[in-house]
Scaffold this motif. Structure first.
Motif, PDB file in Angstrom:
ATOM      1  N   TYR A 240       1.461  -2.848   3.791  1.00  0.00           N
ATOM      2  CA  TYR A 240       2.009  -4.015   3.083  1.00  0.00           C
ATOM      3  C   TYR A 240       2.051  -5.222   4.019  1.00  0.00           C
ATOM      4  O   TYR A 240       1.972  -6.359   3.573  1.00  0.00           O
TER       5      TYR A 240
ATOM      6  N   GLN B 248       5.817   6.997   7.278  1.00  0.00           N
ATOM      7  CA  GLN B 248       6.299   5.942   6.388  1.00  0.00           C
ATOM      8  C   GLN B 248       6.117   4.563   7.026  1.00  0.00           C
ATOM      9  O   GLN B 248       5.861   3.581   6.308  1.00  0.00           O
TER      10      GLN B 248
ATOM     11  N   PHE C 179       7.801  -1.583  -4.034  1.00  0.00           N
ATOM     12  CA  PHE C 179       9.127  -1.352  -4.611  1.00  0.00           C
ATOM     13  C   PHE C 179       9.281   0.070  -5.130  1.00  0.00           C
ATOM     14  O   PHE C 179      10.385   0.619  -5.130  1.00  0.00           O
ATOM     15  N   GLN C 180       8.201   0.671  -5.528  1.00  0.00           N
ATOM     16  CA  GLN C 180       8.250   2.066  -5.968  1.00  0.00           C
ATOM     17  C   GLN C 180       8.247   3.000  -4.761  1.00  0.00           C
ATOM     18  O   GLN C 180       9.023   3.952  -4.701  1.00  0.00           O
ATOM     19  N   GLU C 181       7.396   2.693  -3.798  1.00  0.00           N
ATOM     20  CA  GLU C 181       7.244   3.572  -2.637  1.00  0.00           C
ATOM     21  C   GLU C 181       8.486   3.576  -1.749  1.00  0.00           C
ATOM     22  O   GLU C 181       8.847   4.611  -1.178  1.00  0.00           O
TER      23      GLU C 181
ATOM     24  N   ASN D 267      11.602   2.759  -2.775  1.00  0.00           N
ATOM     25  CA  ASN D 267      12.761   2.679  -3.665  1.00  0.00           C
ATOM     26  C   ASN D 267      14.032   3.179  -2.964  1.00  0.00           C
ATOM     27  O   ASN D 267      14.053   4.263  -2.390  1.00  0.00           O
TER      28      ASN D 267
ATOM     29  N   GLU E 275       3.570  -4.997  -5.579  1.00  0.00           N
ATOM     30  CA  GLU E 275       4.344  -4.289  -6.599  1.00  0.00           C
ATOM     31  C   GLU E 275       4.544  -2.814  -6.240  1.00  0.00           C
ATOM     32  O   GLU E 275       5.562  -2.215  -6.576  1.00  0.00           O
ATOM     33  N   GLN E 276       3.581  -2.234  -5.546  1.00  0.00           N
ATOM     34  CA  GLN E 276       3.669  -0.808  -5.204  1.00  0.00           C
ATOM     35  C   GLN E 276       4.766  -0.537  -4.179  1.00  0.00           C
ATOM     36  O   GLN E 276       5.337   0.549  -4.137  1.00  0.00           O
TER      37      GLN E 276
END
Length: 413
Positions: A207, A200, A218-220, A222, A215-216
């Motif tokens: 990033y 991780q 915030f999903q990854e 979360n 934007e990705q």
């Protein structure tokens, strides 16, 4: 080191004296070799460091003090005192109730609490949000606060680097009580993100470099970043702290990796590194380090299998299990009760996340050699019970008194 007043039934008439003997012979903790208990047909190698640490003994002392000082009051624990079923079970038997489970799910509604109740903060600490709820009810959150000082040390380090405009990267298990508490405290001082492992951290690096779109993130990630976190802005200066019970090598590996990412991304010279990467040093607790180092040394010895004792949800214990599993068959058990017979043992499988039963775990040859250790929240009495249970399966074993005398003579020579 301070001695704590904890119930005698957590002590051991075998293990505790052995620990003290080794401590007196090695006050600077330079010898990590295990203690050999040679019973003849079975040899048990006991790790140099294991069992109750400073923070755990401090927490237990405060918890039992709360019980004795408040015989007519309701007493609540925020969640498990420590991750050990023996200790938590004993507290429950004395009328203590848990407000939440280890995942943070509410068991007793806040509305049921009154200012006359007693609430104990567990060794992992708690979130600022929970502290505020307790204070709003009128409860004294500091009177029986058992937060480990080494956990607080991490909070202080996060605060320090946050004040220097670094973003805090927390290496920890996102759902663990300690990591949730550390995240809560850290986000008050700095943008904060949690990474559970090197994989991780490697995703986070993409990033930092801009390889992945904002934007990705915030999903990854979360549920693992603080409110208002902006990866484009907040990953330009970072520092790494950790849940105190993680593997030291894992935390160091993550810190070294992210440090190198910052150096390459911003073309930093050696004297420029701290412009982008904070020097946080190691924020693991001393007991985690000692227990892990003792396990590495334990594993240099040839053996038939290892037994690791402790609570199945104990982070520091599970990491010791992982180390042992790399070398030899390993059985993760809560107590001697899981050793069913000389041919059957019930143990926890970390990968399946459930108990399984293994047959014919004892070798047919003699001497059998067994490695034995436990986590920082496991009582010495549990280790003693396991040791005696194993030896009982060998009818021709030398007496415990003889073995103990041999050990005392060997360390006094």
């Amino acid at each position: 080191m301070k001695s704590f007043n904890i119930p005698d039934y957590y002590r051991s008439t075998i293990v505790s004296p052995l620990k003290e003997l080794r401590r007196k012979r090695d006050k600077l903790k330079r010898d990590f070799s295990p203690t050999l208990l040679d019973f003849g047909p079975v040899q048990i190698l006991l790790a140099r460091h294991f069992g109750f640490c400073y923070g755990v003994e401090n927490a237990i002392e405060i918890a039992y003090k709360a019980i004795s000082e408040n015989p007519k009051k309701r007493i609540f624990l925020l969640s498990e005192m420590i991750h050990n079923p023996e200790v938590n079970g004993d507290l429950l038997s004395r009328g203590v109730r848990f407000l939440m489970d280890t995942a943070g799910r509410q068991l007793v509604p806040w509305e049921e609490l009154t200012q006359d109740d007693i609430v104990i903060i567990p060794a992992f600490g708690t979130t600022l949000e929970t502290q505020q709820k307790l204070s709003a009810i009128g409860l004294d959150v500091e009177r029986y606060n058992t937060t480990c000082p080494f956990v607080e040390k991490v909070w202080n380090k996060a605060n320090q680097i946050g004040q220097k405009a670094y973003t805090v990267v927390v290496h920890g298990k996102p759902t663990h009580e300690e990591t949730r508490a550390t995240f809560s405290h850290s986000k008050e001082a700095a943008p904060t993100v949690v990474v559970k492992d090197l994989a991780q951290a490697q995703r986070l690096a993409k990033y930092i470099t801009g390889e992945l779109p904002r934007e990705q993130f915030f999903q990854e990630f979360n549920g693992q970043y603080s409110e208002g976190f902006d990866p484009a802005r907040d990953l330009q200066r970072i520092g790494v702290v950790n849940q105190t019970t993680m593997l030291a090598s894992d935390t160091q590996g993550i810190a070294d990796y992210l440090k190198q990412v910052m150096i390459q991304t911003y073309t930093l010279l050696p004297d420029e590194v701290e412009r982008r990467f904070a020097n946080t040093r190691d924020t693991l607790c001393y007991a985690t380090n000692d227990n892990q180092d003792a396990t590495y040394e334990l594993l240099t010895n040839k053996a038939d299998f290892a037994i690791v004792a402790g609570g199945y949800n104990s982070s520091n214990t599970s990491h010791i299990v992982e180390l042992c599993e790399e070398k030899l068959p390993t059985y993760f058990i809560e107590s001697e009760q899981k050793i069913l017979t000389p041919t059957l043992i019930r143990h926890f499988d970390l990968h399946q996340r459930e108990e399984v039963v293994t047959e014919n775990y004892l070798p047919t040859h003699e001497p059998a050699t067994i490695l034995l250790t436990c986590g920082a929240s496991c009582p010495d009495a549990v280790v003693e019970g396991i040791l005696l249970k194993l030896v009982s399966f060998f009818p021709n074993a030398r007496s415990l008194a003889t073995v103990m005398t041999d050990i005392q003579q060997s360390y006094s020579a």
